[in-house]
Design a protein around this motif. Structure first.
Motif, short mmCIF file in Angstrom:
data_model
loop_
_atom_site.label_atom_id
_atom_site.label_comp_id
_atom_site.label_asym_id
_atom_site.label_seq_id
_atom_site.Cartn_x
_atom_site.Cartn_y
_atom_site.Cartn_z
N LYS A 598 47.91 42.40 22.15
CA LYS A 598 48.73 42.30 23.36
C LYS A 598 47.87 42.46 24.62
CE LYS A 598 53.26 43.77 21.77
NZ LYS A 598 54.23 44.89 21.83
N LEU A 599 46.95 43.41 24.56
CA LEU A 599 46.09 43.62 25.71
C LEU A 599 45.23 42.38 25.95
CD1 LEU A 599 45.41 45.73 27.80
CD2 LEU A 599 43.79 46.76 26.21
N GLY A 600 44.80 41.75 24.84
CA GLY A 600 44.04 40.52 24.96
C GLY A 600 44.85 39.44 25.66
N LEU A 601 46.13 39.36 25.34
CA LEU A 601 47.00 38.37 26.00
C LEU A 601 47.16 38.71 27.48
CD1 LEU A 601 49.91 37.75 23.45
CD2 LEU A 601 48.03 36.20 24.05
N LEU A 602 47.40 40.01 27.75
CA LEU A 602 47.64 40.41 29.13
C LEU A 602 46.40 40.12 30.00
CD1 LEU A 602 49.75 41.71 30.93
CD2 LEU A 602 48.73 43.93 30.45
N CYS A 603 45.22 40.39 29.45
CA CYS A 603 43.99 40.11 30.21
C CYS A 603 43.81 38.60 30.40
CB CYS A 603 42.77 40.66 29.48
SG CYS A 603 42.69 42.45 29.46
N SER A 604 44.43 37.80 29.51
CA SER A 604 44.29 36.35 29.60
C SER A 604 45.39 35.73 30.44
CB SER A 604 44.34 35.73 28.21
OG SER A 604 43.42 36.34 27.37
N HIS A 605 46.09 36.56 31.20
CA HIS A 605 47.18 36.02 32.02
C HIS A 605 46.63 34.98 33.00
CE1 HIS A 605 50.89 35.82 34.26
NE2 HIS A 605 51.45 36.64 33.38
N ALA A 606 47.40 33.90 33.17
CA ALA A 606 46.91 32.82 34.04
C ALA A 606 46.81 33.26 35.49
CB ALA A 606 47.83 31.61 33.93
N ILE A 607 47.64 34.25 35.88
CA ILE A 607 47.61 34.71 37.27
C ILE A 607 46.70 35.94 37.36
CG2 ILE A 607 49.03 35.63 39.14
CD1 ILE A 607 51.37 34.09 37.67
N PRO A 608 45.64 35.84 38.15
CA PRO A 608 44.64 36.92 38.21
C PRO A 608 45.27 38.29 38.47
CG PRO A 608 43.92 35.06 39.54
CD PRO A 608 45.28 34.72 39.04
N ALA A 609 46.24 38.34 39.39
CA ALA A 609 46.79 39.64 39.79
C ALA A 609 47.60 40.28 38.67
CB ALA A 609 47.67 39.46 41.02
N ALA A 610 48.02 39.47 37.68
CA ALA A 610 48.81 40.04 36.59
C ALA A 610 47.93 40.69 35.53
CB ALA A 610 49.67 38.95 35.95
N ARG A 611 46.62 40.45 35.63
CA ARG A 611 45.70 41.06 34.64
C ARG A 611 45.43 42.52 35.02
NH1 ARG A 611 41.71 36.23 35.88
NH2 ARG A 611 43.20 34.58 35.39
N PRO A 612 45.23 43.37 34.02
CA PRO A 612 44.89 44.76 34.35
C PRO A 612 43.45 44.85 34.85
CG PRO A 612 44.85 44.43 31.97
CD PRO A 612 45.32 43.13 32.56
N SER A 613 43.11 45.95 35.53
CA SER A 613 41.70 46.18 35.88
C SER A 613 41.01 46.78 34.67
CB SER A 613 41.63 47.17 37.04
OG SER A 613 42.08 48.43 36.60
N MET A 614 39.68 46.84 34.69
CA MET A 614 38.98 47.42 33.55
C MET A 614 39.32 48.89 33.39
SD MET A 614 37.71 45.09 31.84
CE MET A 614 37.10 46.15 30.54
N LYS A 615 39.63 49.54 34.51
CA LYS A 615 40.01 50.95 34.43
C LYS A 615 41.31 51.09 33.63
CE LYS A 615 39.35 54.77 37.31
NZ LYS A 615 38.60 54.85 38.51
N GLN A 616 42.26 50.20 33.92
CA GLN A 616 43.52 50.25 33.18
C GLN A 616 43.31 49.89 31.71
OE1 GLN A 616 45.39 47.53 35.96
NE2 GLN A 616 46.93 49.07 36.47
N VAL A 617 42.47 48.88 31.47
CA VAL A 617 42.17 48.50 30.09
C VAL A 617 41.67 49.71 29.32
CG1 VAL A 617 40.58 47.17 28.65
CG2 VAL A 617 41.71 46.06 30.57
N MET A 618 40.78 50.45 29.97
CA MET A 618 40.20 51.66 29.34
C MET A 618 41.29 52.69 29.04
SD MET A 618 37.12 51.84 28.65
CE MET A 618 36.68 53.05 27.43
N GLN A 619 42.23 52.84 29.99
CA GLN A 619 43.32 53.80 29.77
C GLN A 619 44.20 53.39 28.59
OE1 GLN A 619 45.01 53.77 33.68
NE2 GLN A 619 43.74 55.47 34.40
#
Ligand SMILES: *[C@@H]1O[C@H](CO)[C@@H](O)[C@H](O)[C@H]1NC(C)=O
Ligand SMILES: *[C@@H]1O[C@H](CO)[C@@H](O)[C@H](O)[C@H]1NC(C)=O
Ligand SMILES: *[C@@H]1O[C@H](CO)[C@@H](O)[C@H](O)[C@H]1NC(C)=O
Ligand SMILES: *[C@@H]1O[C@H](CO)[C@@H](O)[C@H](O)[C@H]1NC(C)=O
Ligand SMILES: *[C@@H]1O[C@H](CO)[C@@H](O)[C@H](O)[C@H]1NC(C)=O
Ligand SMILES: *[C@@H]1O[C@H](CO)[C@@H](O)[C@H](O)[C@H]1NC(C)=O
Ligand SMILES: *[C@@H]1O[C@H](CO)[C@@H](O)[C@H](O)[C@H]1NC(C)=O
Ligand SMILES: *[C@@H]1O[C@H](CO)[C@@H](O)[C@H](O)[C@H]1NC(C)=O
Length: 674
Positions: A598-619
């Motif tokens: 799911k996180l892989g999908l979210l990071c692959s969101h077509a809209i840049p602003a919808a992607r998490p930051s690396m800090k959020q990914v880490m959390q």
């Protein structure tokens, strides 16, 4: 009689002299220092020091350092009787580390306090830090002589003068120049020329006008100021203020000097007597001439050497020939000799070849002197374009230190190629483990640890180092495994070499097909969001054991796009179908697998602003934050599913997916395009 007269004369002289020093002592509102002898009532801070000849040196070539000097007594800026006017002039010099490559700058400051212990070096010039920059409670006026262009503060140029109020973002600024009194034309100045320059700052309370005037020391003050900006200092200055200088170095450094300083609160400041100012240290004042001499001497020596030693040696020398330029002197410790690298890799023998990445071949080697295992990457490159900047950058990248980054040890240059020396990673690159039948496949615990490690390396590059570093080519083949199978990101920043120096209007897209964010292919601008997109593709790759884009066995344009496939599995409520079948017997932690997909999908969101930051990914990865359910509506993941990116698919397929057996899907566009 004569004796009495003489005594009274002495007495009179004594009276006169002591009355002068008395008046100086009481009137701290003006002073003039043609050189700072006997400490000159300055209080120094950071690495600032005063040379025996009276030269004030604020910084030297040490990186990330700050140097400050204040007039030690506070001055009284009385707001009630409108005595805010002041006038000052000083002579400074900036001698960069390498011709035209230095940093960061000097600021004249008026501040309520001399304590800047929490302020940062580099772009903050030792005045503020990220949290204090811009606060109206700072009450700091700064006139900056800035030699680095920081987009963050909307700097107009590399070489500029600015008026800053409480913030590193200037309220007014101009490229360094002066207006000639004769013709009235503008004459540019190079702050980092290494030559002394004169700056005048005059504030008139009645007009509320702040003037800043720059000139070489060889001419009197120009009539027309460089900056003449209406500014109301009554909101900024407090009753009791310190005046002085703050200077900082960053990843680039300069020697910053103040040669003399005159300050006045009750009238125009007397101009300094240039002939009485202390000289700059001679050896580094001007670089070109001595180095020319050295080059000539070297050529002569080489000529003699060659004629004496004959053809055998000529051939031998040619074999180890390098390109070494004057400006590289500073990078000595990071420079490897070609001869050593040649020996270490057994003459770049094919048996030592570790692989061929996006930018060139990589060889294993053992340094003869230290027995250290290294990996040497040979990048072919026409060495003129942007090389100076690039070398400065890779040297600064050598200072990046993180357990999930492959350590860059140094470099070497030859005609048409650049050699980069890295720590050797005994387990090679991750893609071999994922796709090659020769390697045993990795179990889930190992895969999850690798993903987490790479995320933490990327977070370091994005948010935890002193500057934001974009990786721009995150992918499984750029993740290397150390002896303990920890994932380490390699090749960071290399992409920049290729879009430097070329026409900025036609920035080439650098990266790898399947990992390129849709906006990147449209705008050509890499951001942390486009790195996150690539990281998303990488996570899916590791969890599914498939490449981001795969060609069908015999198909041409019929690719399988991993993101599409995973999101299809997810839409029909069977996301685990996407997991790697080679994780035998579904031997994985279900929650972790679901999280990664799911996180892989979210990071692959077509809209840049919808992607998490690396800090959020880490959390999310650490379980410190819960990943919300993905939006089911019209969420579009990947590059191909969104309308705005529909032109994207035709681009990589037509350009990069020329059916060729030698080309894998992880080849970069760059190589295909060249
Ligand atoms: C420093 O300040 C003191 C007190 O104002 C004064 O007596 C002295 O002359 C000053 N020294 C220099 C070098 O300016
Ligand atoms: C810069 O100055 C500091 C403090 O005086 C000193 O420790 C350091 O070695 C100097 N660095 C260089 C490169 O000269
Ligand atoms: C400021 O100026 C006013 C008016 O001249 C005076 O009354 C006051 O004492 C001054 N304040 C200080 C701190 O000198
Ligand atoms: C304002 O007050 C300060 C402090 O009392 C004094 O030094 C200064 O001369 C005064 N300025 C004017 C313009 O009256
Ligand atoms: C910035 O400086 C302020 C005070 O000068 C300090 O309280 C704060 O912790 C510092 N912030 C950072 C990020 O260093
Ligand atoms: C010099 O530069 C200023 C802007 O700083 C501009 O207004 C002026 O026209 C220029 N003068 C000439 C002669 O180019
Ligand atoms: C500032 O510059 C303007 C324009 O040249 C001039 O009219 C004014 O007198 C100057 N003010 C001071 C305090 O130098
Ligand atoms: C300050 O201004 C006063 C009045 O114009 C002048 O007498 C004095 O020499 C000046 N001092 C300095 C250091 O510029």
């Amino acid at each position: 009689m004569a004796i009495v007269l003489r005594i009274s004369l002495h007495f009179l002289i004594f009276l006169y002299v002591s009355s002068i020093s008395l008046s100086l002592a009481q009137d701290e509102n003006n002073f003039i220092y043609n050189g700072f002898h006997d400490k000159a009532n300055l209080s120094l801070d950071g690495i600032a020091e005063i040379h025996p000849n009276g030269l004030l040196q604020l910084t030297n070539l040490s990186r990330q350092e700050v140097g400050r000097a204040f007039y030690q007594f506070p001055l009284n800026f009385n707001t009630t009787n409108s005595s805010l006017s002041f006038s000052t002039n000083f002579v400074f010099a900036m001698v960069p580390e390498v011709n035209n490559l230095g940093g960061h700058g000097i600021a004249f400051i008026i501040s309520p306090s001399r304590d800047f212990s929490r302020a940062q070096a580099n772009r903050f010039l030792g005045l503020f830090n990220i949290s204090t920059n811009g606060l109206s409670t700072n009450h700091v006026l700064a006139i900056e002589l800035d030699t680095v262009q920081d987009p963050e503060f909307q700097d107009i140029a590399m070489n500029h003068v600015g008026i800053n109020v409480n913030s590193m973002k200037s309220v007014a600024s101009a490229p360094a120049m002066y207006s000639s009194n004769k013709g009235g034309e503008n004459i540019s100045l190079d702050l980092m020329s290494g030559n002394p320059m004169h700056l005048w700052i005059d504030y008139d309370e009645a007009e509320k006008l702040l003037n800043v005037t720059l000139a070489p020391t060889t001419i009197p003050k120009p009539n027309r100021p460089l900056l003449s900006t209406s500014t109301d200092l009554s909101q900024i200055l407090l009753e009791s203020m310190y005046v002085g200088f703050s200077s900082a170095t960053g990843t680039l450094a300069s020697d910053h000097y103040i040669l003399g300083w005159s300050f006045n609160k009750s009238g125009p400041s007397q101009s300094l007597d240039v002939s009485r100012l202390p000289p700059l240290p001679r050896e580094r004042k001007r670089k070109e001439k001595p180095s020319h001499m050295i080059t000539i001497a070297l050529i002569a020596a080489a000529f003699v050497w060659i004629t004496v030693t004959g053809a055998a040696y000529i051939l031998r020398r040619k074999k180890y020939e390098e390109i070494r330029e004057d400006w590289e002197e500073e990078y000595g410790p990071h420079r490897f000799s070609y001869k050593n690298l040649h020996k270490a890799t057994k003459g770049f023998k094919d048996t030592e070849l570790l692989g061929e990445g996006g930018f060139g071949k990589v060889y294993r080697g053992i340094l003869p002197s230290s027995n250290l295992q290294i990996a040497v990457k040979r990048v072919s490159h026409d060495s003129k374009q942007g090389m100076k900047e690039f070398v400065a950058e890779i040297v600064s990248m050598g200072r990046l230190r993180h357990r999930n980054l492959v350590q860059l040890l140094g470099y070497c240059r030859r005609r048409g190629e650049l050699l980069l020396v890295y720590d050797y990673m005994p387990n090679g690159s991750l893609d071999q483990f994922l796709y090659s039948n020769e390697q045993p496949t990795l179990n889930w615990v190992q895969r999850f640890r690798i993903i987490r490690g790479v995320a933490s390396g990327l977070l370091y590059l994005h948010e935890e180092w002193e500057q934001v570093v974009l990786h721009r080519d995150v992918k499984a083949s750029n993740v290397l495994l150390d002896a303990e199978l920890n994932g380490r990101l390699g090749d960071f920043g290399l992409a920049r070499l290729y879009d430097r120096g070329t026409n900025p209007q036609t920035t080439r897209v650098v990266g790898t097909v399947g990992y390129l964010a849709p906006e990147l292919t449209r705008t050509g601008r890499a951001t942390t969001c486009s790195d996150v997109f690539a990281f998303g593709a990488f996570m899916l790759e590791v969890a599914c054991g498939r490449k981001p884009i795969e060609l069908q066995a015999q198909g041409l344009a019929e690719g399988v796009i991993l993101v599409d496939w995973v999101s299809e599995c997810w839409r029909r409520g069977a996301i685990l179908d996407a997991s790697d079948p080679r994780l035998e017997g579904n031997n994985y932690v279900v929650e972790e697998m679901v999280l990664i997909l799911k996180l892989g999908l979210l990071c692959s969101h077509a809209i840049p602003a919808a992607r998490p930051s690396m800090k959020q990914v880490m959390q999310f990865l650490d379980g410190d934050a819960d990943l919300q359910e993905l939006p089911h509506d019209n969420a579009s993941f990947g590059a191909s599913t969104s309308n705005e990116a529909s032109d994207f698919m035709s681009f990589p397929f037509s350009q990069a997916y020329v059916p060729s057996s030698s080309m894998s899907s992880t080849d970069s566009i760059l190589r295909v395009g060249r």
